[in-house]
Design a protein around this motif. Structure first.
Motif, short mmCIF file in Angstrom:
data_model
loop_
_atom_site.label_atom_id
_atom_site.label_comp_id
_atom_site.label_asym_id
_atom_site.label_seq_id
_atom_site.Cartn_x
_atom_site.Cartn_y
_atom_site.Cartn_z
N ILE A 1 -6.78 -39.63 23.95
CA ILE A 1 -6.21 -38.90 22.33
C ILE A 1 -6.18 -37.42 22.77
CG2 ILE A 1 -6.64 -38.21 19.42
CD1 ILE A 1 -5.89 -41.39 20.08
N LYS B 1 -3.72 -46.85 20.08
CA LYS B 1 -5.15 -46.08 19.89
C LYS B 1 -6.27 -44.96 19.34
CE LYS B 1 -5.27 -47.60 25.02
NZ LYS B 1 -5.60 -46.76 26.81
N LEU B 2 -4.36 -44.16 18.42
CA LEU B 2 -4.04 -43.10 17.41
C LEU B 2 -5.05 -43.37 16.29
CD1 LEU B 2 -4.18 -40.18 16.85
CD2 LEU B 2 -1.83 -40.70 16.51
N PHE C 1 -8.75 -44.60 16.76
CA PHE C 1 -9.55 -43.54 16.72
C PHE C 1 -9.92 -42.71 15.44
CE2 PHE C 1 -9.73 -38.32 16.52
CZ PHE C 1 -10.66 -38.38 16.89
N PHE D 1 -13.09 -40.86 23.46
CA PHE D 1 -11.52 -41.66 23.54
C PHE D 1 -10.52 -40.57 24.19
CE2 PHE D 1 -13.64 -42.26 19.75
CZ PHE D 1 -13.30 -43.46 18.89
N ILE E 1 -4.60 -34.39 16.52
CA ILE E 1 -4.35 -35.11 17.46
C ILE E 1 -3.16 -35.90 17.29
CG2 ILE E 1 -6.78 -35.22 17.03
CD1 ILE E 1 -6.68 -37.57 14.87
N SER E 2 -2.80 -36.21 18.89
CA SER E 2 -1.48 -37.33 18.92
C SER E 2 -2.27 -38.23 20.03
CB SER E 2 -0.46 -36.50 19.73
OG SER E 2 -1.11 -35.32 20.14
N SER E 3 -0.85 -39.21 20.90
CA SER E 3 -1.07 -39.73 21.52
C SER E 3 -0.45 -40.67 22.21
CB SER E 3 -2.68 -41.30 21.29
OG SER E 3 -2.65 -42.03 22.23
#
Length: 526
Positions: free
Chosen positions: A518, A478-479, A482, A515, A471-473
């Motif tokens: 993400i 926000k990451l 999450f 989300f 996962i990344s953002s």
């Protein structure tokens, strides 16, 4: 010999097949014919006590299958031949797919009894993605198998590739007499009782030579002439350029276990197979003639020699000349490295080399500096493309069965997962280790190797997981939000990158909808 001549005499290829088609046996016989070994071993045999050269791991000897790619090199008719024998079993496909990124051509083995099988299709799809040239060897003609024309039709239909027979069988199974060489008008006769020496090769004037009738009988001779007429009418002559472009495959018939049809295959292969070609990088094309050295790591193997607990990185050389004791640049680590004992391979056996050229596969003793896909250069900063990595399909919790051996277990898990056979994740909430693989048999191999190579005992317990996604953002807050919200489903990989453990497609979809900022990645490179 000049640098360019060294490149052009190299032939680096993989042998691929569905399990039990005779791939490792063919590898063994190519080594025998190339003079690299004196006695061929057997994958499974009651009579032959020597195991095969390429299946050297203990579990491979026990199970009679290849679970790891092995590398072997030998000289033949002034050519330097590098063979990579790959696992056929689908549970080890990841190792095979990566190996295909390191070769210039492929020999595909097909069992004449079973024909085209599922894993054959998958492997050829990978070859087609890269337009890799393929030679087909139809094996086990000493068994009662399918009609030769039916097999060729099946290959063309199922694998969607044109074929051109180069040799042709006379009879099959109990009535197998030998093969006729379509390009050299020679007859290779089969000696049914003797399994270790070659049959007789007879040179004839042409297909109508009465000597054929005398040696195989008039019925078989008549059938052979009818078959050859049909071949010339149906199949185009071999266009070498079309073979090199991956558009047509030469086909050979034989029996690897009986040493039959191997010579014709090997002679044709070294003549027409491609020498090392240019490679694609994120900084443009690199030609093998480029004087500056470059190469990439496509495989890592821990404990190749269990007595010395060594770890070997397999390097495919793409350009320039590799020299012992010279400093080279690990692009990912931005670190200069020097290698005092680079090795050439004969499977488990190794010999130190002073230099190597494009097309060669060498082993570098590694103290943990390398990862699969790493580029090694003479200072330039670029990465080679096309080395795949896969998201795991199956998952298990790791439970330590011997608390006194915790360090050994940790080291074993770290080193074995570095080889790329599995992914190792650590859950954020409780620190439990999770192993992910692409096939169930990998768990058995890891368990066996942990015990035999690290003296560590582990059980693998069921865990209900659908996917592990990195996962990344672009928005760190926000990451973090999450990861806090899905705390019980967050883990970290060995590089401390966050991973979302999705228990079902529905839960993954819910997370993506809730989300939207993400990004979820099936590959670790993003």
């Amino acid at each position: 010999m000049t640098f360019t001549e060294e490149i052009k005499r190299r032939r680096t290829f993989a042998i691929i097949a569905h399990p039990d088609a005779g791939k490792t046996t063919l590898t063994e016989k190519l080594l025998l014919f190339g003079g690299a070994i004196q006695t061929a071993g057997a994958v499974k045999s009651n009579k032959i006590k020597k195991s095969t050269t390429s299946d050297f791991m203990e579990i491979e000897k026990q199970r009679g299958i290849s679970v790891s790619t092995s590398v072997m090199a030998f000289d033949y008719k002034n050519y330097k031949v590098n063979i990579l024998d790959t696992p056929g079993h689908e549970d080890f496909a990841e190792d095979t797919y990566r190996t295909l990124s390191a070769v210039d051509s492929v020999i595909m083995v097909i069992d004449c009894v079973k024909g085209v099988e599922p894993q054959t299709r998958k492997l050829l799809e990978v070859c087609r993605m890269r337009n890799t040239p393929v030679i087909v060897f139809i094996n086990k003609l000493d068994r009662e198998g399918q009609n030769a024309f039916d097999l060729l039709d099946e290959i063309e239909k199922e694998l969607k590739i044109k074929v051109r027979p180069m040799t042709w069988p006379i009879g099959i199974g109990k009535s197998f007499k030998g093969v006729y060489n379509l390009t050299q008008s020679s007859l290779n006769l089969f000696e049914g009782d003797n399994k270790t020496t070659l049959g007789e090769t007879i040179t004839i004037k042409d297909i109508n030579d009465p000597l054929i009738d005398k040696r195989v009988g008039s019925d078989f001779a008549t059938q052979l002439r009818e078959d050859v007429d049909l071949i010339d009418g149906v199949y185009d002559e071999l266009n070498v350029q079309k073979y090199l472009d991956g558009q047509i495959s030469p086909v050979f018939f034989g029996s690897a276990v009986n040493n039959f049809g191997i010579h014709e295959l090997l002679d044709c292969f070294v003549e027409i197979a491609p020498f090392p070609k240019e490679r694609d990088t994120d900084n443009g094309i690199i030609a093998p003639e480029n004087p500056k050295f470059s190469g990439f790591i496509f495989k890592i193997h821990a404990n190749l020699d269990p007595k010395h607990r060594d770890r070997i990185a397999f390097l495919r050389i793409c350009s320039g000349k590799f020299e012992r004791n010279k400093y080279y640049f690990n692009v990912r680590e931005k670190k200069e490295l020097r290698f005092s004992n680079p090795t050439a391979f004969m499977a488990q056996q190794k010999s130190v080399i002073d230099e190597a050229f494009p097309g060669d596969v060498i082993g570098l003793y590694d103290a943990g500096n390398f990862k699969i896909g790493d580029s090694l250069t003479e200072g330039a900063s670029f990465q080679f493309k096309g080395i795949p990595s896969f998201s795991p399909e199956l998952f298990r919790y790791v439970t330590n069965m011997d608390p006194m051996k915790t360090k050994q277990l940790q080291k074993g898990l770290e080193q074995l997962t570095d080889e790329g056979v599995a992914q190792l994740f650590t859950k954020k909430v409780d620190g439990r280790k999770v192993i992910g693989t692409v096939g169930a048999l990998q768990f058995e191999v890891i368990q066996h190797r942990l015990k035999s190579e690290y003296n560590a005992s582990a059980s693998f317990d069921q865990i209900n997981l659908y996917k592990a996604l990195w996962i990344s953002s672009t928005d760190k807050k926000k990451l973090d939000a999450f990861m806090q919200d899905r705390n019980a489903h967050i883990a970290f990989d060995k590089e401390e990158r966050p991973v979302f453990l999705a228990e079902s497609p529905w839960l993954l979809q819910m997370a993506q909808e809730k989300f939207p900022d993400i990004q979820f990645h099936l590959k670790s490179e993003f």
